[in-house]
Design an enzyme around this catalytic site. Structure first.
Site, mmCIF file in Angstrom:
data_model
loop_
_atom_site.group_PDB
_atom_site.id
_atom_site.type_symbol
_atom_site.label_atom_id
_atom_site.label_comp_id
_atom_site.label_asym_id
_atom_site.label_seq_id
_atom_site.Cartn_x
_atom_site.Cartn_y
_atom_site.Cartn_z
ATOM 1 N N GLU A 1 69.581 40.709 55.215
ATOM 2 C CA GLU A 1 68.301 41.198 54.693
ATOM 3 C C GLU A 1 67.297 41.447 55.813
ATOM 4 O O GLU A 1 66.535 42.406 55.779
ATOM 5 C CB GLU A 1 67.714 40.209 53.674
ATOM 6 N N TYR A 59 59.157 40.046 50.128
ATOM 7 C CA TYR A 59 60.351 40.853 49.864
ATOM 8 C C TYR A 59 61.640 40.068 50.187
ATOM 9 O O TYR A 59 62.549 39.955 49.352
ATOM 10 C CB TYR A 59 60.309 42.153 50.692
ATOM 11 N N ASP A 94 61.637 47.556 47.505
ATOM 12 C CA ASP A 94 61.576 48.247 48.800
ATOM 13 C C ASP A 94 61.360 49.742 48.534
ATOM 14 O O ASP A 94 61.097 50.149 47.392
ATOM 15 C CB ASP A 94 62.848 47.970 49.620
#
Ligand code: SF4
Length: 361
Positions: free
Chosen positions: A39, A122, A140
């Site tokens: 990520e 996020y 995103d």
């Protein structure tokens, strides 16, 4: 095989994902450490770009303990070329936090994850949903585009209010049973099907309920106001060499942009200053030496996320003074071959490669 309720948009999306998802190494199991690394690497970076880096990185540091015990220079060297180097420094710092404060185990909750360096809303949503099945939506650029089209939202995507609205929609849509797969599915759909140009609505699992598709507005939605023009700088750089061909390099402070990486010293040109004068002034300010600018070596264009530069590199010699690291954390004299042993930002790496190819002789 139908694995979820096929009637809701979330169910259709999940079924599509299970049939069409790309086989990616970080999807092979739900190891929170590997999901975290992937990520972070995927931020501002395409999958095909990050994959070779990901493979090298997890081979060098297969566990959080390996990463925590690594030297920062080794971490930065494996990151070299991927950009946004604060991600690498933060990963390294957070791995130490995980070992020292969490017994080497990544925490599950979004709030705890956000206590780790470099993990914001996020990334904490992505890790907590994918690795631990917590129903936290991720939003995103891909998700914004899919949901703006799906709901027909025409407001400017750069506005916080629009982002908030899309975040709320994602929160309402997310599958409570399979939140990690849902998040990955919607991001995958944005990357593979609902692309910025020419979305493939004919194979999209959301087309039956998609407002932009049904009203033939996929070209207009989402709307993003034009980005501000990036400022531009002319940068003078000094490649200082001694009589034995050794070269002087400097390490950037950890808290600066490109922190922890090495470079040839230099800086921004001031108004009414020739670029040779810039090199002379900058090297005096940064190293406390007076130099002779010998000859131009190379000129490069480079773009960063917030500005662009022309780098003007000159071969230089010290006329007087002993160099000291006045604005860097460390300086070193190295041979041309040894330049490969240090992590450099992309544009400076082009200079080291040119030097190693002996383009300067
Ligand atoms: S139908 Fe078309 S515009 Fe709508 S979500 Fe699917 S790919 Fe995107």
């Amino acid at each position: 095989m139908v694995l979820a309720d096929y009637t809701s948009p979330a169910g259709k999306l999940l079924n599509w994902y299970r049939e069409h998802k790309r086989n990616l190494p970080f999807r092979e199991n739900k190891d929170p450490y590997l999901i975290w690394i992937s990520e972070i690497m995927l931020q501002q970076t395409r999958v095909d770009q990050m994959l070779p880096y990901y493979r090298r990185f997890v081979e060098a540091f297969p566990t959080v303990h390996d990463l925590a015990n690594a030297d920062q220079q080794e971490v930065l060297q494996l990151w070299e070329g991927l950009g946004y180097y604060s991600r690498a420094r933060n990963l390294h710092a957070a791995s130490k936090q995980i070992v020292d404060e969490y017994g080497g185990i990544l925490p599950e909750s979004k709030d705890e994850l956000q206590k780790l360096k470099g993990i914001g809303p996020y990334t904490s949503a992505a890790i907590s949903s994918i690795a631990f099945n917590h129903p936290n939506p991720v939003v995103d650029g891909n998700v914004e585009r899919v949901l703006a089209r799906f709901k027909g939202i025409e407001d400017d995507l750069r506005k916080q209010q629009t982002k908030k609205e899309i975040g709320q929609i994602a929160g309402q849509m997310i599958s409570q049973e399979h939140p990690g797969d849902f998040n990955q599915a919607i991001m995958e759909l944005g990357a593979m099907v609902c692309t910025p140009k020419n979305p493939q609505c004919n194979v999209c699992p959301l087309s039956a309920d998609c407002v932009a598709f049904k009203t033939v507005r996929t070209d207009e939605v989402p709307y993003k106001s034009p980005a501000k023009k990036r400022p531009h700088h002319e940068i003078g750089i000094g490649i200082i060499h001694d009589e034995n061909g050794n070269l002087l390099i400097a390490k950037r402070p950890d808290d600066a942009m490109l922190g922890g990486l090495w470079e040839f010293p230099g800086g921004k040109q001031k108004e009414e200053e020739s670029i040779e004068e810039t090199v002379t002034r900058e090297l005096h300010e940064e190293l406390g030496v007076h130099i002779d600018v010998e000859q131009p070596f190379m000129k490069l264009k480079h773009g960063y996320s917030h500005f662009t530069v022309n780098l003007h590199a000159y071969l230089c010699r010290i006329r007087s003074g002993n160099p000291e690291p006045k604005s860097s954390t460390e300086i070193k004299w190295v041979t041309v071959e040894e330049l490969s042993n240090y992590p450099f930002p992309k544009a400076n790496r082009k200079l080291t490669e040119a030097l190693q190819n002996r383009l300067w002789i």
